[in-house]
Design an enzyme around this catalytic site. Structure first.
Site, PDB file in Angstrom:
ATOM      1  N   ASP A   1      -0.077  12.733  17.248  1.00 30.79           N
ATOM      2  CA  ASP A   1       0.101  12.996  15.805  1.00 30.79           C
ATOM      3  C   ASP A   1      -1.246  13.104  15.097  1.00 30.79           C
ATOM      4  O   ASP A   1      -1.472  12.484  14.058  1.00 30.79           O
ATOM      5  CB  ASP A   1       0.949  11.893  15.166  1.00 30.79           C
ATOM      6  CG  ASP A   1       1.500  12.306  13.811  1.00 30.79           C
ATOM      7  OD1 ASP A   1       1.861  11.418  13.025  1.00 30.79           O
ATOM      8  OD2 ASP A   1       1.551  13.526  13.518  1.00 30.79           O
TER       9      ASP A   1
ATOM     10  N   LEU B   1       0.813  -1.212   0.000  1.00 33.72           N
ATOM     11  CA  LEU B   1       0.000   0.000   0.000  1.00 33.72           C
ATOM     12  C   LEU B   1       0.848   1.264   0.000  1.00 33.72           C
ATOM     13  O   LEU B   1       0.407   2.311  -0.456  1.00 33.72           O
ATOM     14  CB  LEU B   1      -0.916   0.005   1.230  1.00 33.72           C
ATOM     15  CG  LEU B   1      -1.998  -1.087   1.272  1.00 33.72           C
ATOM     16  CD1 LEU B   1      -2.782  -0.974   2.565  1.00 33.72           C
ATOM     17  CD2 LEU B   1      -2.923  -0.973   0.077  1.00 33.72           C
ATOM     18  N   GLY B   2       2.060   1.163   0.497  1.00 31.69           N
ATOM     19  CA  GLY B   2       2.914   2.350   0.557  1.00 31.69           C
ATOM     20  C   GLY B   2       3.841   2.248   1.743  1.00 31.69           C
ATOM     21  O   GLY B   2       4.122   1.162   2.258  1.00 31.69           O
TER      22      GLY B   2
ATOM     23  N   GLY C   1       5.095   4.401   5.532  1.00 32.32           N
ATOM     24  CA  GLY C   1       4.795   5.456   6.486  1.00 32.32           C
ATOM     25  C   GLY C   1       5.822   5.447   7.597  1.00 32.32           C
ATOM     26  O   GLY C   1       6.000   4.437   8.272  1.00 32.32           O
ATOM     27  N   GLY C   2       6.530   6.564   7.781  1.00 32.93           N
ATOM     28  CA  GLY C   2       7.560   6.612   8.807  1.00 32.93           C
ATOM     29  C   GLY C   2       8.689   5.650   8.483  1.00 32.93           C
ATOM     30  O   GLY C   2       9.298   5.703   7.426  1.00 32.93           O
ATOM     31  N   PHE C   3       8.934   4.726   9.417  1.00 31.32           N
ATOM     32  CA  PHE C   3      10.001   3.746   9.239  1.00 31.32           C
ATOM     33  C   PHE C   3       9.461   2.394   8.793  1.00 31.32           C
ATOM     34  O   PHE C   3      10.183   1.401   8.852  1.00 31.32           O
ATOM     35  CB  PHE C   3      10.768   3.562  10.553  1.00 31.32           C
ATOM     36  CG  PHE C   3      11.346   4.830  11.086  1.00 31.32           C
ATOM     37  CD1 PHE C   3      11.078   5.241  12.379  1.00 31.32           C
ATOM     38  CD2 PHE C   3      12.170   5.629  10.290  1.00 31.32           C
ATOM     39  CE1 PHE C   3      11.616   6.410  12.886  1.00 31.32           C
ATOM     40  CE2 PHE C   3      12.710   6.787  10.785  1.00 31.32           C
ATOM     41  CZ  PHE C   3      12.431   7.193  12.085  1.00 31.32           C
TER      42      PHE C   3
ATOM     43  N   LYS D   1       1.947  -3.800   8.855  1.00 29.63           N
ATOM     44  CA  LYS D   1       3.044  -2.827   8.916  1.00 29.63           C
ATOM     45  C   LYS D   1       4.319  -3.584   9.233  1.00 29.63           C
ATOM     46  O   LYS D   1       4.370  -4.363  10.185  1.00 29.63           O
ATOM     47  CB  LYS D   1       2.774  -1.766   9.977  1.00 29.63           C
ATOM     48  CG  LYS D   1       1.638  -0.813   9.633  1.00 29.63           C
ATOM     49  CD  LYS D   1       1.464   0.273  10.699  1.00 29.63           C
ATOM     50  CE  LYS D   1       2.628   1.235  10.711  1.00 29.63           C
ATOM     51  NZ  LYS D   1       2.403   2.383  11.631  1.00 29.63           N
TER      52      LYS D   1
END
Length: 586
Positions: free
Chosen positions: A172, A46-47, A49-51, A69
Site C-alpha cells: 500500500d 488523531l483520526g 484509518g481503515g478499520f 491504533k
C-alpha cells in the site's frame, strides 16, 4: 513531563469520550477504563484509518508520546490484518519504519452490564512530520523538484530493501503513507532542500511472502489502492516485491507532476502519459517506467538493481538540469506561496465560521439547560408549598380538633414532662402538627418529580414525618424553645432526615447537607444582623389553638419547604455535576 491535562476515552460506544480529567482511571460517561495496561494514557484522537481509530498516548514508562491504533472492526479478516501489522512492525528495526516494542500489541478487555468488550490495540512510535502528500499539495501543487523526488526515491528503495530481505511486502505504498520525519523543534525545509528521514507507515496491508509461492499461480487477499497498485494486485493474484516497486514508481510520478496517476492514464492502453508534463533526467524517467511495467517479470527484480541505477542518476542530475531548475523553482515558489496563502485564508474563514457556530450552539444549549433547571425548581417549589399547606392543615385539625389528637397530645405531654423534669410546659399535640407538615412537604417534593427522583411516596412521607417529629423533640430540649438556637436545630434535623428519604439517585449526603444548611442559612443570616424572625416564631408557639395561629404555622412551614426545594435544585444542577466532574462518583 506530558503537557496534556485531559484524557480521551477509546471506547467507540462512549457518548462523551473527551475530555476526561487527568488522573481519572475510569471514564465519567461510560465507566470504561482509561489507562491501558497501566502504562499508556490516551490524550487525543488523531483520526481514523481503515478499520481503526488512531490516538496519541502518553507512555508513563518512557515518558514519551506515542501513537495508538485501536481496531473497531470485529470481522475476522480485519483482526487478522491488524495482528499481522503488529507482527511485522515488531520484527523490524529501521529508522524508516515506525518502531513497535515487543509488548506494543495487546487487547483491552472491559466487562460491563451488556457483556464483554475486546479492543485490539497497537502502540507504536510517533512520527513527527508531514506526509509526502501534504508536502506536494501544500508546497508544490505543480510538482516537486526533481532533486527532492530523487532523494525520496533513494530513501524509499532503501526501506523496501530492508523489508524485502525479511520477506515482507508493504502492498500500500502511496504519498499519504510516506512521511518525512523531522524534529518537532525544527523545520523540515532548510535552504533549498527538504531534510529528514523518510518513513513508510500504515503496515495494515503488509504480508509475508515466499519466493516459491510468488512464482506459483496461488492467489492472495484482494487489497489495493486505486491508481497505485499493480494489475496483479487489483485482481487478487499472487504478488511479490515488484508490486511495491510498481506502487513506488507511480507515487514518484505523482510527486513529480502534481497529478494523481489516474489523471495521467491513457483510457485505451492504461499506460501513464506523464513525461510531457515534467522535464526530468531521461535515466530517471526510464527507471520509473521500468518500475511500472504491467508485467511483473519486466520490472526490476530487487531493490539492489534499482539502487545501482539510482547511483548513476545521482551523478548525472546536477549537470543536466541546473538551467531548468532555477526557472522551475522560481515559478513553483510563487505559485506555492499564493496557493498556500489562499488556502490559509480559506481555512481561517472556515475555522472562524465553525467556531462561531459552535459558540452559538453551546450558548443556546446552555440557555435551554438553565431555563429547564429554573422551571424544574420553580415547579417543585410550588408543589412543595401546596403540599406543606395541606399537610400542616391536616396536622392542625388532627392535633387540636379531634378527640384522638387531644388524647395523643395529653399522653405525649405527660411523658415528656417526666422526661424533661417539668422544667417547661410541653404541648404534645404539636408533634402531630409537625408530623403533618413533614408529610405534606415530602409529598409535594415527590409529586413534583424533579431532580430525577425515584418517586417513593411512602418512604418519603414516613421520613418527612419522622424528621419533623424528631425536630419537634429537639425543640422541647432547647431552653427556651422559641430561641434562635432551637429554630436552627429544628431545621437541620428535620430537613436532613426528610431529604435522605427522597428517591434521589446518588450523592444523598450531599443533598441532605446542602438542603439542611441552605434552608437554615436565611434564618441564621437574619439573626446575625440582629433581625431575628421572632415575630413568626413567637406567634408560632403563642397562638396555639386558633385559626390565626394556623396561618402563622402554614407560613413558617411553607417557607421551609420552598427553601428545601431551592437548595435541592442548586445541588442537582450545580453541586453534584461539579463533584462528578472532579471524579466523585456514587
Amino acid at each position: 513531563m506530558s503537557n496534556q491535562s485531559e484524557i480521551h476515552c477509546i471506547n467507540p460506544d462512549c457518548l462523551r469520550p473527551y475530555p476526561q480529567p487527568w488522573g481519572n482511571k475510569f471514564c465519567n460517561c461510560c465507566g470504561a477504563p482509561l489507562r491501558l495496561i497501566d502504562r499508556y494514557i490516551p490524550t487525543a484522537r488523531l483520526g481514523s484509518g481503515g478499520f481503526a481509530q488512531i490516538y496519541t498516548v502518553w507512555d508513563q514508562k518512557t515518558q514519551t508520546e506515542k501513537v495508538l491504533k485501536v481496531l473497531i472492526e470485529d470481522s475476522p479478516k480485519a483482526q487478522e490484518l491488524f495482528a499481522q501489522e503488529a507482527v511485522v512492525l515488531s520484527s523490524l528495526r529501521h529508522p524508516g519504519v515506525p518502531r513497535v516494542e515487543s509488548d506494543g500489541y495487546f487487547q483491552r478487555i472491559w466487562s460491563h452490564s451488556q457483556g464483554q468488550q475486546i479492543l485490539p490495540c497497537l502502540v507504536m512510535e510517533k512520527i513527527n512530520g508531514l506526509t509526502l502528500e501534504d508536502i506536494l499539495y501544500q508546497h508544490y501543487p505543480q510538482g516537486c523538484p526533481q532533486e527532492v523526488v530523487l532523494n525520496w526515491l533513494t530513501q524509499a528503495v532503501e526501506i523496501l530493501q530492508h523489508l524485502h530481505q525479511r520477506h515482507i511486502i508493504h502492498r500500500d505504498i502511496k504519498p499519504s503513507n510516506l512521511m518525512l520525519r523531522t524534529s518537532p523543534k525544527s523545520s523540515p525545509y532548510q535552504g533549498k532542500e527538504w531534510r529528514g528521514q523518510l518513513v513508510l507507515i500504515d503496515f495494515g496491508g503488509a504480508k509475508q511472502f515466499d519466493k516459491a509461492v510468488v512464482r506459483s499461480l496461488s492467489r492472495s487477499t484482494k487489497l489495493f489502492s486505486s491508481g497505485y497498485s499493480p494489475p496483479e494486485q487489483l485482481i487478487g493474484g499472487n504478488i511479490g516485491p515488484t508490486a511495491d516497486f510498481y506502487a513506488l514508481g507511480r507515487t514518484m510520478i505523482e510527486l513529480l507532476t502534481g497529478k494523481h496517476p489516474a489523471d495521467l492514464e491513457d483510457p485505451v492502453t492504461e499506460q501513464l502519459n506523464w513525461r510531457r508534463h515534467v522535464q526530468v533526467n531521461p535515466q530517471l524517467a526510464d527507471l520509473l517506467d521500468d518500475m511500472m511495467q504491467e508485467d511483473a517479470r519486466s520490472r526490476p527484480a530487487n531493490a539492489k538493481i534499482i539502487q545501482r541505477r539510482l547511483a548513476q542518476i545521482h551523478k548525472a542530475v546536477p549537470n543536466k538540469i541546473r538551467p531548468i531548475r532555477s526557472i522551475t523553482q522560481i515559478v513553483t515558489f510563487f505559485w506555492a506561496f499564493f496557493w498556500e496563502l489562499g488556502r490559509t485564508i480559506q481555512k481561517a474563514v472556515t475555522n472562524l465560521t465553525q467556531t462561531i457556530r459552535k459558540i452559538i450552539a453551546l450558548t443556546l444549549r446552555a440557555i435551554a439547560q438553565v431555563l429547564r433547571a429554573c422551571l424544574d425548581t420553580i415547579w417543585t417549589m410550588i408543589l412543595t408549598c401546596i403540599g406543606t399547606c395541606i399537610g400542616t392543615f391536616i396536622g392542625y385539625v388532627l392535633a387540636f380538633h379531634t378527640s384522638w389528637g387531644l388524647e395523643t397530645g395529653k399522653f405525649l405531654s405527660s411523658q415528656l414532662a417526666v422526661l424533661l423534669g417539668n422544667t417547661q410546659p410541653v404541648l404534645g399535640s404539636e408533634m402531630l402538627l409537625f408530623a403533618g407538615a413533614g408529610w405534606g412537604t415530602a409529598w409535594g417534593l415527590v409529586a413534583a418529580g424533579g431532580y430525577r427522583q425515584r418517586r417513593r411516596f411512602l418512604v418519603a412521607s414516613l421520613m418527612g414525618m419522622a424528621g419533623y417529629g424528631f425536630g419537634w423533640f429537639i425543640l422541647q430540649l432547647m431552653t427556651p424553645k422559641q430561641g434562635s438556637e432551637g429554630l436552627i436545630a429544628f431545621i437541620l434535623a428535620a430537613v436532613s432526615l426528610l431529604t435522605l428519604g427522597l428517591g434521589l439517585r446518588s450523592h444523598h449526603i450531599v443533598y441532605a447537607v446542602m438542603a439542611a444548611f441552605g434552608t437554615a442559612l436565611p434564618f441564621a443570616f437574619l439573626m446575625s444582623i440582629g433581625q431575628q424572625p421572632s415575630t413568626v416564631f413567637d406567634n408560632f408557639f403563642s397562638l396555639t389553638n386558633s385559626w390565626q395561629g394556623l396561618l402563622w404555622k402554614i407560613a413558617f412551614f411553607s417557607a421551609i419547604g420552598v427553601f428545601i426545594s431551592f437548595w435541592l435544585g442548586v445541588s442537582h444542577y450545580l453541586i453534584v455535576p461539579g463533584l462528578r466532574f472532579l471524579g466523585w462518583r456514587q
